[in-house]
Design a protein around this motif. Structure first.
Motif, PDB file in Angstrom:
ATOM      1  N   THR A   1      -2.030  -2.996 -10.057  1.00 17.36           N
ATOM      2  CA  THR A   1      -2.460  -2.195  -8.955  1.00 17.36           C
ATOM      3  C   THR A   1      -3.862  -2.133  -8.922  1.00 17.36           C
ATOM      4  OG1 THR A   1      -2.664  -0.125 -10.314  1.00 17.36           O
ATOM      5  CG2 THR A   1      -0.454  -0.963  -9.385  1.00 17.36           C
ATOM      6  N   ASP A   2      -4.458  -1.583  -8.015  1.00 13.04           N
ATOM      7  CA  ASP A   2      -5.870  -1.105  -8.082  1.00 13.04           C
ATOM      8  C   ASP A   2      -6.300   0.237  -8.591  1.00 13.04           C
ATOM      9  OD1 ASP A   2      -4.916   0.734  -5.852  1.00 13.04           O
ATOM     10  OD2 ASP A   2      -6.554   0.122  -4.775  1.00 13.04           O
ATOM     11  N   SER A   3      -5.443   0.914  -9.622  1.00 12.29           N
ATOM     12  CA  SER A   3      -5.594   2.290  -9.864  1.00 12.29           C
ATOM     13  C   SER A   3      -5.227   2.390 -11.321  1.00 12.29           C
ATOM     14  CB  SER A   3      -4.782   3.171  -9.226  1.00 12.29           C
ATOM     15  OG  SER A   3      -5.090   2.996  -7.633  1.00 12.29           O
TER      16      SER A   3
ATOM     17  N   TYR B   1      -1.953   4.358  -3.860  1.00 12.15           N
ATOM     18  CA  TYR B   1      -2.581   3.028  -4.448  1.00 12.15           C
ATOM     19  C   TYR B   1      -2.038   1.689  -3.683  1.00 12.15           C
ATOM     20  CZ  TYR B   1       2.186   2.819  -6.422  1.00 12.15           C
ATOM     21  OH  TYR B   1       3.388   2.860  -6.471  1.00 12.15           O
TER      22      TYR B   1
ATOM     23  N   TYR C   1       0.256   2.236 -14.343  1.00 12.10           N
ATOM     24  CA  TYR C   1      -0.447   1.427 -13.324  1.00 12.10           C
ATOM     25  C   TYR C   1      -1.154   0.161 -13.650  1.00 12.10           C
ATOM     26  CZ  TYR C   1       0.421   5.693 -10.557  1.00 12.10           C
ATOM     27  OH  TYR C   1       0.925   6.641  -9.824  1.00 12.10           O
TER      28      TYR C   1
ATOM     29  N   ASP D   1       0.885  -1.265  -0.146  1.00  8.22           N
ATOM     30  CA  ASP D   1      -0.055  -0.027  -0.011  1.00  8.22           C
ATOM     31  C   ASP D   1       0.964   1.206  -0.005  1.00  8.22           C
ATOM     32  OD1 ASP D   1      -2.843   1.068   0.344  1.00  8.22           O
ATOM     33  OD2 ASP D   1      -1.727   2.183   2.042  1.00  8.22           O
TER      34      ASP D   1
END
Length: 236
Positions: free
Chosen positions: A215-217, A191, A224, A182
């Motif tokens: 990643t979550d972004s 992110y 990303y 994180d």
């Protein structure tokens, strides 16, 4: 004071000086009685750092030099890069200490990260402070990493990177690992990132790694996005 955070206009490569001075000081003081030199060179289908693509999808070449003695070490890592602010390389120089206590292996380091080639006015040299704690739990080798930047790249100010990694042996020369991290930042992107992959020793000196990063972004940009990265590392 040996280490200090940067100020605007600092010269690229300035981080090498205190790292080399620190290593010389340790040896001169007798803290390091004998030393070993380790050199690695590598190629990868893309350069990835803190979960993000850093070479715009192009292959990368990298190298690491480490001098160690006892629990102390100094190292320099360099790779080509291709960042939106114009940087064409990344250089990380560090000094650190690797003690063991209560069944844990620790790694405490201070590093200077430099991104030469950045456009004029871009703050591209900054310090990082990192602590690793590793321990084997059953068949799993675990590692917790905390990385802190007091004044980061470009407009980023304080930033934290917290990562948990687990590694297991799946053969005499093969290890599988997964990590989740994180990133929080003041003035920069925030992110979550993760990777999973397998590393195999082809010979005593040559290793291959195949790994998926994501990643979550994804909305923040192509760097990303998820990517499959293959890498070869050779120890000289």
């Amino acid at each position: 004071m040996l280490f200090k955070t940067k100020s605007n206009g600092r010269q690229n490569g300035a981080g090498f000086i205190p790292v080399l001075v620190g290593l010389s000081g340790l040896m001169a003081a007798g803290a390091v009685q004998a030393h070993a030199v380790d050199v690695q060179v590598g190629v990868a289908s893309e350069y990835v750092g803190k979960g993000l693509g850093k070479s715009a999808g192009d292959p990368s070449v990298n190298g690491t030099l480490e001098i160690s003695g006892g629990d102390f070490y100094a190292s320099v890592f360099a790779s080509n890069a291709k960042l939106s602010q114009g940087s064409d390389a990344e250089i990380v120089s560090a000094i650190g200490w690797r003690p063991e206590a209560a069944g844990y292996k620790f790694d405490f380091s201070v590093a200077n990260r430099d991104l030469p080639g950045a456009r004029a006015g871009i703050d591209a040299n900054f310090w990082e402070y990192q602590a690793d704690a590793s321990r084997k739990l059953g068949p799993v080798n675990t590692r917790l990493r905390v990385n802190y930047t007091p004044d980061g790249f470009a407009g980023t100010r304080e930033a934290w990177w917290v990562e948990l990694q687990g590694t297991v042996s799946v053969g005499p020369r093969t290890k599988a690992s997964v990590a989740i991290a994180d990133r929080t930042a003041d003035g920069g992107a925030e992110y979550a990132a993760w990777n999973i992959g397998v590393k195999h020793k082809l010979t005593d000196k040559l290793s291959a790694d195949l790994r998926w990063y994501d990643t979550d972004s994804h909305a923040l940009g192509e760097n990303y996005d998820g990517r499959l990265v293959g890498a070869l590392t050779f120890a000289l």
